[in-house]
Write a protein that holds these residues in place. Structure first.
Motif, PDB file in Angstrom:
ATOM      1  N   PHE A 129       0.822  -1.204   0.000  1.00  0.00           N
ATOM      2  CA  PHE A 129       0.000   0.000   0.000  1.00  0.00           C
ATOM      3  C   PHE A 129       0.862   1.264   0.000  1.00  0.00           C
ATOM      4  N   LEU A 130       2.010   1.211   0.629  1.00  0.00           N
ATOM      5  CA  LEU A 130       2.928   2.352   0.610  1.00  0.00           C
ATOM      6  C   LEU A 130       3.411   2.598  -0.817  1.00  0.00           C
ATOM      7  N   ALA A 131       3.836   1.527  -1.489  1.00  0.00           N
ATOM      8  CA  ALA A 131       4.300   1.665  -2.877  1.00  0.00           C
ATOM      9  C   ALA A 131       3.152   2.127  -3.780  1.00  0.00           C
ATOM     10  N   GLY A 132       1.968   1.545  -3.587  1.00  0.00           N
ATOM     11  CA  GLY A 132       0.817   1.964  -4.383  1.00  0.00           C
ATOM     12  C   GLY A 132       0.470   3.421  -4.146  1.00  0.00           C
ATOM     13  N   GLY A 133       0.559   3.852  -2.909  1.00  0.00           N
ATOM     14  CA  GLY A 133       0.266   5.249  -2.585  1.00  0.00           C
ATOM     15  C   GLY A 133       1.278   6.201  -3.192  1.00  0.00           C
ATOM     16  N   ILE A 134       2.534   5.810  -3.180  1.00  0.00           N
ATOM     17  CA  ILE A 134       3.584   6.667  -3.739  1.00  0.00           C
ATOM     18  C   ILE A 134       3.439   6.781  -5.255  1.00  0.00           C
ATOM     19  N   TRP A 135       3.146   5.654  -5.916  1.00  0.00           N
ATOM     20  CA  TRP A 135       3.075   5.649  -7.376  1.00  0.00           C
ATOM     21  C   TRP A 135       1.681   5.954  -7.911  1.00  0.00           C
ATOM     22  N   LEU A 136       0.761   6.295  -7.049  1.00  0.00           N
ATOM     23  CA  LEU A 136      -0.616   6.530  -7.475  1.00  0.00           C
ATOM     24  C   LEU A 136      -0.720   7.653  -8.500  1.00  0.00           C
ATOM     25  N   ARG A 137       0.053   8.690  -8.340  1.00  0.00           N
ATOM     26  CA  ARG A 137      -0.040   9.854  -9.240  1.00  0.00           C
ATOM     27  C   ARG A 137       0.903   9.759 -10.428  1.00  0.00           C
ATOM     28  N   SER A 138       1.721   8.717 -10.513  1.00  0.00           N
ATOM     29  CA  SER A 138       2.734   8.681 -11.568  1.00  0.00           C
ATOM     30  C   SER A 138       2.182   8.253 -12.923  1.00  0.00           C
ATOM     31  N   GLY A 139       1.065   7.551 -12.955  1.00  0.00           N
ATOM     32  CA  GLY A 139       0.509   7.104 -14.236  1.00  0.00           C
ATOM     33  C   GLY A 139      -0.480   8.108 -14.799  1.00  0.00           C
ATOM     34  N   SER A 140      -0.804   7.938 -16.070  1.00  0.00           N
ATOM     35  CA  SER A 140      -1.798   8.822 -16.693  1.00  0.00           C
ATOM     36  C   SER A 140      -3.011   7.974 -17.062  1.00  0.00           C
ATOM     37  N   THR A 141      -3.861   7.759 -16.093  1.00  0.00           N
ATOM     38  CA  THR A 141      -5.054   6.926 -16.305  1.00  0.00           C
ATOM     39  C   THR A 141      -6.280   7.762 -16.645  1.00  0.00           C
ATOM     40  N   ALA A 182      -3.886  13.883  -1.043  1.00  0.00           N
ATOM     41  CA  ALA A 182      -4.810  13.306  -0.054  1.00  0.00           C
ATOM     42  C   ALA A 182      -5.158  11.859  -0.412  1.00  0.00           C
ATOM     43  N   ASP A 183      -5.290  11.564  -1.708  1.00  0.00           N
ATOM     44  CA  ASP A 183      -5.581  10.195  -2.140  1.00  0.00           C
ATOM     45  C   ASP A 183      -4.401   9.271  -1.839  1.00  0.00           C
ATOM     46  N   GLN A 184      -3.198   9.797  -2.066  1.00  0.00           N
ATOM     47  CA  GLN A 184      -2.007   9.015  -1.758  1.00  0.00           C
ATOM     48  C   GLN A 184      -1.926   8.712  -0.264  1.00  0.00           C
ATOM     49  N   LEU A 185      -2.156   9.724   0.557  1.00  0.00           N
ATOM     50  CA  LEU A 185      -2.102   9.529   2.002  1.00  0.00           C
ATOM     51  C   LEU A 185      -3.196   8.578   2.472  1.00  0.00           C
ATOM     52  N   ALA A 186      -4.375   8.662   1.868  1.00  0.00           N
ATOM     53  CA  ALA A 186      -5.462   7.757   2.231  1.00  0.00           C
ATOM     54  C   ALA A 186      -5.115   6.312   1.890  1.00  0.00           C
ATOM     55  N   MET A 187      -4.500   6.108   0.751  1.00  0.00           N
ATOM     56  CA  MET A 187      -4.114   4.752   0.359  1.00  0.00           C
ATOM     57  C   MET A 187      -3.087   4.182   1.326  1.00  0.00           C
ATOM     58  N   ILE A 188      -2.115   4.983   1.691  1.00  0.00           N
ATOM     59  CA  ILE A 188      -1.101   4.538   2.651  1.00  0.00           C
ATOM     60  C   ILE A 188      -1.750   4.267   4.012  1.00  0.00           C
ATOM     61  N   GLY A 189      -2.651   5.156   4.428  1.00  0.00           N
ATOM     62  CA  GLY A 189      -3.341   4.983   5.710  1.00  0.00           C
ATOM     63  C   GLY A 189      -4.190   3.718   5.749  1.00  0.00           C
TER      64      GLY A 189
END
Length: 164
Positions: free
Chosen positions: A44-56, A63-70
């Motif tokens: 979840f930490l890796a997913g949260g960090i890389w959440l914004r790196s793609g262009s989906t 806030a979405d990244q922090l929520a995913m990590i949380g």
């Protein structure tokens, strides 16, 4: 501080006092739960960090990244609850802590301990035909679980005979 004082502090800090003759904790289940919790937290930490790196096409924010990590940390903490089970045996009776809460059973209420066929853990049988699962004595601990059952039965016989 002397060595005796340090040892007394360590024992008290662990919650295992001298009034208990036997303290049983699972071994393999604890190790497995710790590994699974670590994997979940890292994923979840890796997913949260890389959440914004793609262009989906979706705009993720910090806030979405922090929520995913949380969420990952909450799930990992929930898995770590599986490391809590413990059984303590002493002159006053049996204390059982499964995932949540402790329950104390005086020897007058304990009829025995059993390991039913095809079950993952032992159970404490009570005089009112009720039973309490003992998550600390697990079948996957094999020989260690058998030794714990033998010792628990031995102490049960000793303390019930002393009360008669």
């Amino acid at each position: 501080m002397g060595v005796a004082a340090r040892n007394a502090e360590t024992t008290a800090g662990q919650g295992d006092s001298p009034e208990w003759d036997l303290v049983i904790r699972p071994r393999r289940a604890v190790r497995t739960a710790r590994i699974v919790a670590a994997v979940i937290a890292v994923a979840f930490l890796a997913g949260g960090i890389w959440l914004r790196s793609g262009s989906t096409g979706v705009n993720f924010r910090v806030a979405d990244q922090l929520a995913m990590i949380g969420i990952g940390l909450l799930i990992a903490a929930a898995v770590l609850l599986l490391t809590r089970p413990r059984v303590r045996v002493g002159p006053s009776g049996v204390s059982v802590r499964n995932i949540l809460g402790d329950s104390d059973f005086p020897w007058e209420t304990v009829r025995g301990v059993a390991f039913p066929d095809k079950k993952s853990w032992a159970r404490l049988e009570l005089v009112n035909d009720d039973y309490v699962p003992l998550l600390a004595i697990r079948s996957n601990d094999k020989e260690r679980a058998a030794q714990a059952m033998d010792r628990l039965r031995e102490l049960g016989a000793k303390y019930t005979a002393a009360q008669e």
